[in-house]
Write an enzyme that holds these catalytic residues in place. Structure first.
Site, short mmCIF file in Angstrom:
data_model
loop_
_atom_site.label_atom_id
_atom_site.label_comp_id
_atom_site.label_asym_id
_atom_site.label_seq_id
_atom_site.Cartn_x
_atom_site.Cartn_y
_atom_site.Cartn_z
N VAL A 304 51.56 65.05 50.08
CA VAL A 304 52.35 63.82 50.11
C VAL A 304 51.45 62.60 49.94
CG1 VAL A 304 53.84 62.38 51.56
CG2 VAL A 304 54.19 64.85 51.49
N ILE A 307 50.30 62.16 46.18
CA ILE A 307 51.29 61.81 45.15
C ILE A 307 51.71 60.35 45.30
CG2 ILE A 307 53.59 62.31 44.23
CD1 ILE A 307 53.29 65.13 45.46
N ASP A 351 61.14 47.22 6.63
CA ASP A 351 62.10 47.18 5.54
C ASP A 351 62.01 45.78 4.92
OD1 ASP A 351 64.29 48.38 4.13
OD2 ASP A 351 65.61 47.01 5.17
N GLU A 442 75.63 35.34 -7.95
CA GLU A 442 76.50 34.20 -8.26
C GLU A 442 76.55 33.21 -7.11
OE1 GLU A 442 80.29 35.70 -9.59
OE2 GLU A 442 79.52 35.99 -11.63
N ASP A 627 63.96 48.47 -3.45
CA ASP A 627 63.84 47.71 -4.70
C ASP A 627 62.74 48.28 -5.59
OD1 ASP A 627 65.89 46.01 -4.36
OD2 ASP A 627 64.72 44.28 -3.74
N LYS A 684 61.08 57.72 4.14
CA LYS A 684 60.71 56.90 5.30
C LYS A 684 60.30 57.79 6.47
CE LYS A 684 63.48 52.86 4.20
NZ LYS A 684 64.25 51.75 4.74
N GLU A 771 44.30 57.67 51.25
CA GLU A 771 45.11 58.52 52.13
C GLU A 771 44.58 59.96 52.12
OE1 GLU A 771 49.00 57.94 50.57
OE2 GLU A 771 49.08 55.84 51.15
N ASP A 800 53.32 49.56 49.63
CA ASP A 800 52.54 49.39 48.39
C ASP A 800 53.42 49.02 47.21
OD1 ASP A 800 50.27 49.97 49.69
OD2 ASP A 800 49.93 51.95 48.81
#
Length: 999
Positions: A304, A307, A351, A442, A627, A684, A771, A800
């Site tokens: 304990v 960890i 892109d 256009e 393109d 890609k 610890e 902590d």
């Protein structure tokens, strides 16, 4: 039917045993539906809730915690007396942590797989088909269309399946397929076979793809692919097949978990084995089994202690806070771990359309003829500012702004742009932007007319909606459009027949205005407009004009050029055969050349500076586009991806050139290339794979459906806010302002977050080391427990946890974007840093044990036993002369554990203050640079006093209030850690950094 584009329309119809006039019979439809299934993308079968829950427990750290909880539960059953209640606290707390962790994980997973469902928005609900059971065209649900169906599409329709065109019922058919191919302008389609088995989707001009939109025209096609067999369906399959990559941080934490599990196993076994001789001590009632269980409990306490239970929660909190900061910079992060991954991004694959460019065609140059005498030709050239559809910009000749109305040639050019045009500008009040209505090309001409304002229209006081077409409407009031000769592939032009709306000396009789491909239009010109007069078009003038157009169409600009011309004396409309489009070319002859415009999908103005910044930060920017190569390279030069004169051999590839390379050559190409043109979705994903094989951390940007598989595959998928829902849900991050600059800001934030994460991870780990040292020392020396598991959990999670979270607010380094990307394999703690935190941890452990020992040996309120008696406390009994006059219950007092816990908490608060900077002294970077940290330290100390003073917490945590003298000792043992860390920082700054530089 993969090869449909290779075959003639008649051959495709024969393959499906169908005619264009009759369509499929009901029997054929039934057979096809059984064979191919419905025309829809199947719903993704996600993981069940149980599978998702189980997945959350696959993490090694979580499994270690789970084991510790189970062992604690078993041991709690054997506890007796007062300890029975407190024994269950520890396993319950651990289980609560694991449950909370699993809930968060399941929730994130549930949201993550929505990308595939978003593809469904591109499936049209209805389609128009011809079938033999009913005359004419009938509307049916799109999901009921089958391969072989004769489908009709018209302007505004969404294509319901992949179609092979068999008949175009208008003079031209244009399709917007940007969501699939990334092309910035709509594409003209035809019905001829394309004898190229390797043609990419952009080159399949006789195919219509499911989910794309008809921009103009009307046509018939035969469905050749439905459902998953369509190009859209293939993208869905690719996305479903992509396994999400684990982020560098996740991989490091996995590795940390493995190392931790090995270390814990060794230490726990060592503690248990070393104490085998004490198993039968009197304290255990002489029972070897009870002694074995007692030391097993100490081994569990060690686990304990080792960890860092608070680490997952602190990391999640820090990343969540980071996402909020990024959101303020227009980068919305959907996947928390990707925040940290951004910090080590080494390649950005972007892109082109809509990301590096605005995806809003814009006229940037134009010319009219200034002089065309015998043997000479001089042009008036102009540049136009503005890179979006906003009708604001300046027309300049050289460096000087000009009034376009002063040039007769520009007045006529604007007239042609306004009238030879079926598109318009529209102001979207909801979005607050100008948008196109119709064709991008256009719309660019419409926008140009507004910028030119050739009749000096008063634009003040107009609303934005009125401003969108103010100058165009003035021109349209002078001339009325009678009819249009639609664009066709053979003549590469279109024209309008216009008559004056009223008698005007400037406008004499009907005119035909023509626009089209320069070579095709100029070939049919016999004269040229010079100001207000007409001059013959000599060979010299023709060559000079074409040379200028070629110059604009190549080199650094690669502009899309349109020639504009007038037929001053067209035939009478009564004499024209408008139902026969083959005659249109005869009517568009004997033209007068007026001028030429050059347009492009312009780069975003801020992108060039961002690419320079990326370069300084060691990040390579790669453009990927649908393109053509010439346009792509030209944009790269404008943006600074390539230099103006840089040779692009081996640095720019088309999709086909890339396919021609061997697998190893493809890998090397991805290592050096900065531009890929004419690519498909599969390319890609392959590019991302190859980059990942070099351990590059890849960010892939995009906005179309075609980008989604690669967005999902890359470590960081970045979608545009205006992009498709598919792209957004496949990505880890969405740019709300579509701005490439926001990526750079997000990378900077990611680097800062990682630096801060290193600080709090090291801070938490040094606490755990302390610890472990504490428990290991007490076990080896045979001392009473200084810290019990429930206290360790409290420190690791709460005390902590608050300062660790606050360390996420540390200010970033000033030179953070001047350094190359960090290596994703770089260890969190290594070498000198490992020694530093080990030294701090050892001090924490020694001070904690010393505090508990001090109470036994020296505190006036304690038993004041000898160190020898303390080491042999397990042999304490009434008949043992060594412990004469000593109550053996004193070794179970809460005071020593309270002293140890108080020293541990106080040292950790000092450690937190030390962690404002990795190497800078507290005198240079004081704690108040991070006010959140000061608040967290105060809060943690307040919580510590809470468990000491407020019932029933002292019982649960086995602690008791301390006296003022005892607190004085706690501070004496805790504060030296600041001096120790300052000394280690001094060594780091003055010796360790120099060694790094020498290397």
């Amino acid at each position: 039917m993969e090869e449909a584009h290779l075959l003639s329309a008649a051959d495709v119809l024969r393959r499906f045993s169908v005619t264009a006039e009759g369509g499929l019979s009901l029997e054929q439809v039934t057979d096809a539906r059984e064979r191919y299934g419905p025309n829809e993308l199947p719903t993704e079968e996600g993981k069940s809730l149980w599978e998702l829950v189980v997945e959350q427990f696959e993490d090694l750290l979580v499994r270690i915690l789970l084991l510790a909880a189970l062992v604690s539960f078993v041991l709690a059953w054997f506890e007796e007396g007062e300890e029975t209640t407190t024994a269950f606290v520890e396993p319950l707390v651990i289980m609560l942590i694991l449950v909370a962790n699993a809930i968060v994980g399941v929730w994130q997973e549930r949201n993550a797989e929505s990308a595939i469902e978003a593809l469904k928005e591109y499936e049209p609900e209805m389609g128009k088909v011809i079938r033999s059971d009913r005359k004419g065209v009938q509307r049916i649900r799109a999901r009921d269309i089958v391969p072989g169906d004769i489908v009709e599409v018209a302007v505004g329709d969404k294509v319901p399946a992949d179609l092979r065109l068999i008949e175009i019922k208008s003079t031209t058919l244009r399709v917007d397929q940007s969501i699939l191919t990334g092309e910035s302008v709509s594409v003209t389609k035809h019905t001829d076979a394309i004898p190229d088995p390797r043609a990419v989707n952009q080159d399949k001009k006789n195919m219509l793809f499911s989910g794309t939109n008809i921009a103009s025209g009307k046509a018939l096609g035969v469905a050749v692919a439905t459902g998953l067999q369509t190009e859209l369906g293939k993208i869905r399959s690719q996305m479903a097949a992509v396994e999400p990559e684990r982020t560098p941080l996740q991989r490091k934490l996995d590795e940390f978990g493995r190392q931790l599990s090995h270390a814990i196993s060794v230490i726990c076994v060592a503690v248990w084995v070393i104490n085998i001789g004490h198993f039968a001590d009197p304290a255990h009632g002489g029972s070897w089994l009870r002694g074995a269980v007692y030391y097993f409990k100490i081994a569990v306490a060690l686990a304990v202690a080792a960890i860092p239970e608070g680490l997952p929660a602190v990391i999640t909190t820090c990343l969540a806070l980071g996402t909020r900061r990024m959101a303020r910079k227009n980068a919305i992060v959907r996947s928390l771990p990707s925040v940290e991954t951004l910090g080590c991004t080494s390649v950005i694959c972007s892109d082109k359309t809509g990301t590096l460019t605005t995806n809003q065609m814009s006229v940037c140059r134009m010319f009219v003829v200034a002089e065309a005498e015998a043997g000479t030709c001089r042009l008036h050239e102009f540049t136009i500012s503005g890179t979006t559809y906003t009708p604001e910009g300046e027309v300049r000749q050289g460096e000087q702004p000009v009034r376009c109305g002063q040039f007769d040639g520009l007045v006529e050019l604007a007239t042609i742009c306004a009238l030879c045009n079926d598109s318009a500008l529209d102001y979207n009040e909801a979005k607050g932007v100008y948008e196109k209505v119709g064709e991008a090309t256009e719309t660019a001409l419409t926008c140009l007319v507004e910028k030119m304002n050739v009749f000096d229209t008063d634009l003040k006081g107009l609303s934005r909606v009125e401003r969108a077409g103010a100058c165009n409407s003035v021109i349209k009031q002078l001339m009325r459009k009678e009819f249009t000769l639609e664009f066709s592939r053979d003549r590469k032009s279109m024209s309008v027949y216009c008559t004056p709306t009223r008698a005007d000396p400037k406008v004499q009789g009907s005119k035909m205005f023509v626009k089209g491909a320069p070579e095709s239009v100029i070939e049919r010109c016999s004269s040229v407009r010079v100001g207000s007069r007409t001059a013959p078009l000599s060979t010299t003038s023709r060559e000079h004009i074409l040379a200028k157009i070629r110059d604009w169409g190549s080199g650094s600009d690669t502009l899309r050029c349109l020639a504009l011309a007038t037929r001053d004396t067209p035939p009478r409309k009564e004499d024209m055969h408008l139902d026969d489009c083959s005659r249109f070319v005869q009517y568009e002859t004997d033209l007068t050349f007026v001028g030429c415009v050059g347009m492009l999908d312009p780069p975003r103005p801020e992108v060039a500076a961002c690419i320079t910044r990326c370069s300084r930060a060691g990040i390579r920017v790669v453009m990927i586009t649908g393109d053509n190569k010439g346009t792509a390279v030209a944009i790269c030069r404008r943006l600074g991806i390539f230099g103006d004169t840089e040779d692009v051999l081996g640095k720019a590839y088309t999709g086909r050139e890339f396919d021609d390379l061997s697998p190893e050559q493809q890998r090397q190409a991805c290592r050096t290339a900065r531009c890929f043109a004419r690519v498909e979705p599969a390319h890609k994903s392959r590019i991302v794979e190859n980059l990942q094989s070099f351990n590059e951390i890849t960010a892939m940007t995009g906005d179309g459906v075609n980008d989604a598989p690669a967005l999902k595959k890359a470590e960081i998928g970045i979608a545009m806010g205006s992009g498709t829902a598919v792209a957004k849900s496949a990505a880890e991050m969405v740019l709300s302002d579509d701005n490439f600059a926001s990526i750079v800001a997000a990378v900077e934030e990611g680097r800062a977050i990682y630096n801060n994460m290193k600080q709090f991870i090291r801070y938490l780990i040094s606490s755990n080391v302390g610890e472990v040292v504490c428990i290991f020392l007490t076990a080896i020396l045979g001392l009473p427990e200084a810290l019990i598991p429930v206290q360790l959990l409290w420190v690791n999670l709460v005390t902590d946890g608050l300062p660790a979270t606050a360390l996420g607010f540390n200010p970033p380094d000033l030179d953070i974007m001047e350094k190359p990307p960090r290596n994703p394999r770089e260890a969190l703690i290594s070498g000198w840093l490992f020694f530093r935190y080990l030294a701090i941890g050892v001090y924490v452990g020694l001070a904690t044990v010393a505090a508990a020992t001090w109470w036994f040996l020296y505190d006036t309120e304690g038993p004041q036993v000898t160190f020898y008696q303390l080491r042999n406390f397990l042999k304490c009994s009434e008949d043992n002369p060594l412990f004469a006059g000593i109550d053996c219950k004193v070794f179970e007092s809460r005071f020593p554990t309270t002293m140890a816990l108080s020293v541990l908490v106080t040292i950790e608060m000092c450690n937190a203050l030390n962690s404002v900077s990795e190497n800078q002294s507290l005198l240079r970077m004081p704690p108040w640079l991070n006010p959140w940290l000061l608040g967290a330290v105060v809060m943690s100390m307040a919580l510590h006093f809470l468990i000491l003073l407020v019932p029933p917490l002292p019982l649960i945590f086995q602690v008791t209030p301390l006296s003022g003298r005892q607190w004085g000792v706690v501070l004496q043992m805790s504060l030296p850690v600041i001096l120790l860390d300052e000394a280690l920082k001094y060594l780091s700054r003055n010796h360790m950094d120099e060694k790094k530089d020498l290397k």
